[in-house]
Design a protein around this motif. Structure first.
Motif, mmCIF file in Angstrom:
data_model
loop_
_atom_site.group_PDB
_atom_site.id
_atom_site.type_symbol
_atom_site.label_atom_id
_atom_site.label_comp_id
_atom_site.label_asym_id
_atom_site.label_seq_id
_atom_site.Cartn_x
_atom_site.Cartn_y
_atom_site.Cartn_z
ATOM 1 N N PRO A 277 0.806 -1.230 0.000
ATOM 2 C CA PRO A 277 0.000 0.000 0.000
ATOM 3 C C PRO A 277 0.836 1.276 0.000
ATOM 4 O O PRO A 277 1.983 1.279 0.474
ATOM 5 C CB PRO A 277 -0.803 -0.128 1.292
ATOM 6 N N PRO A 278 0.263 2.348 -0.479
ATOM 7 C CA PRO A 278 0.963 3.632 -0.466
ATOM 8 C C PRO A 278 1.015 4.219 0.945
ATOM 9 O O PRO A 278 0.272 3.801 1.838
ATOM 10 C CB PRO A 278 0.099 4.512 -1.380
ATOM 11 N N GLY A 279 1.897 5.169 1.153
ATOM 12 C CA GLY A 279 1.931 5.918 2.399
ATOM 13 C C GLY A 279 2.608 5.225 3.561
ATOM 14 O O GLY A 279 2.512 5.692 4.700
ATOM 15 N N THR A 280 3.274 4.106 3.314
ATOM 16 C CA THR A 280 3.902 3.366 4.405
ATOM 17 C C THR A 280 5.197 2.723 3.954
ATOM 18 O O THR A 280 5.375 2.388 2.782
ATOM 19 C CB THR A 280 2.958 2.263 4.940
ATOM 20 N N GLY B 226 2.477 -7.771 -3.411
ATOM 21 C CA GLY B 226 2.895 -7.267 -4.712
ATOM 22 C C GLY B 226 3.746 -6.022 -4.631
ATOM 23 O O GLY B 226 4.206 -5.611 -3.546
ATOM 24 N N ASP B 227 3.940 -5.387 -5.767
ATOM 25 C CA ASP B 227 4.770 -4.196 -5.839
ATOM 26 C C ASP B 227 4.114 -3.016 -5.119
ATOM 27 O O ASP B 227 2.891 -2.994 -4.924
ATOM 28 C CB ASP B 227 5.020 -3.818 -7.290
ATOM 29 N N LYS B 228 4.914 -2.040 -4.766
ATOM 30 C CA LYS B 228 4.403 -0.841 -4.122
ATOM 31 C C LYS B 228 3.529 -0.056 -5.095
ATOM 32 O O LYS B 228 3.778 -0.021 -6.294
ATOM 33 C CB LYS B 228 5.540 0.049 -3.639
ATOM 34 N N THR B 229 2.490 0.576 -4.525
ATOM 35 C CA THR B 229 1.618 1.443 -5.323
ATOM 36 C C THR B 229 1.742 2.864 -4.795
ATOM 37 O O THR B 229 1.978 3.093 -3.617
ATOM 38 C CB THR B 229 0.152 1.007 -5.213
ATOM 39 N N GLY B 230 1.569 3.818 -5.688
ATOM 40 C CA GLY B 230 1.598 5.215 -5.269
ATOM 41 C C GLY B 230 2.988 5.697 -4.887
ATOM 42 O O GLY B 230 3.965 4.977 -4.883
#
Length: 232
Positions: free
Chosen positions: A70-73, A228-232
């Motif tokens: 997830p984004p932001g972490t 999975g891969d990082k988003t954002g």
């Protein structure tokens, strides 16, 4: 009745051994319901009653899915949990009658953005974005009580890439399922389709892209999640 926009899709769990599906209304989660985990998070399990937070129903992720990081972490954590599915609603449910409200049980993983949670705790703000983000509630097949009976004990474990990270027993729950249902129903009216994530044992830790996370509960099987891969 007509709708101004398309209705959101109904979230659901797949039922073991059946073509039916279990519709999900709300997801409640119990915080720090194993003594060792409460201590590792800096709390005293002997002094604190159960507390709850929520995840949106559409955060559910099925067994075998790939969850995008997830984004932001930079600190996504795993939390192995027993999940309770409510089949009969009610408010102010007595402890002695609480298990009559259970439809079934499943294996869950309460994914957490730990750095966001820690920052929120430090300044006394809500945890919503630490717990209720997209794809944050992997959940396995739902097993009916008529098949499993009520689970008061049984091994619960979590591995990452084959390495054991969490290992405990459902008998170590501070607040067993009946107590959780009774207490929660004193705060909100429960309804058919509600899920309760009952808390995680000690050993929570980080996940990174490429990890395979497997939660197993005796009598319920496994829940496998690929990161999975990082988003954002």
């Amino acid at each position: 009745m007509t709708w101004a926009i398309p209705c959101p899709a109904q979230s659901f769990l797949t039922i073991a051994g059946s073509d039916d599906h279990f519709p999900v209304r709300r997801i409640y989660c119990v915080g720090q319901n194993y003594a060792a985990h409460a201590r590792e998070m800096g709390s005293n399990p002997d002094q604190e009653p159960p507390f709850f937070f929520s995840k949106p129903a559409d955060a559910l992720v099925a067994d075998g899915a790939t969850v995008p990081y997830p984004p932001g972490t930079d600190s996504l954590h795993h939390e192995a949990e027993l999940v309770v599915a409510i089949g009969v609603g009610g408010a102010g449910i007595a402890r002695d009658a609480a298990l009559d409200h259970v439809w079934g049980y499943a294996v869950g993983n309460d994914l957490t953005r730990r750095d966001i949670q820690a920052s929120a705790k430090k300044i006394g703000r809500p945890w919503d974005m630490a717990k209720g983000f997209d794809h944050s509630a992997p959940c396995g097949l739902l097993h009916p009580v008529s098949v499993t009976g009520h689970l008061t004990s049984g091994a619960i474990s979590l591995t990452v890439n084959g390495e054991t990270r969490q290992s405990s027993n459902l008998s170590d729950l501070i607040w067993p399922v009946a107590d959780v249902i009774a207490y929660l129903s004193s705060l909100v009216a429960l309804a058919p389709g509600d899920l309760i994530f009952t808390g995680t044992p000690e050993g929570v830790g980080p996940l990174v892209p490429g990890d395979q996370c497997v939660v197993e509960i005796e009598g319920l099987g496994q829940l496998t999640t690929q990161i999975g891969d990082k988003t954002g």
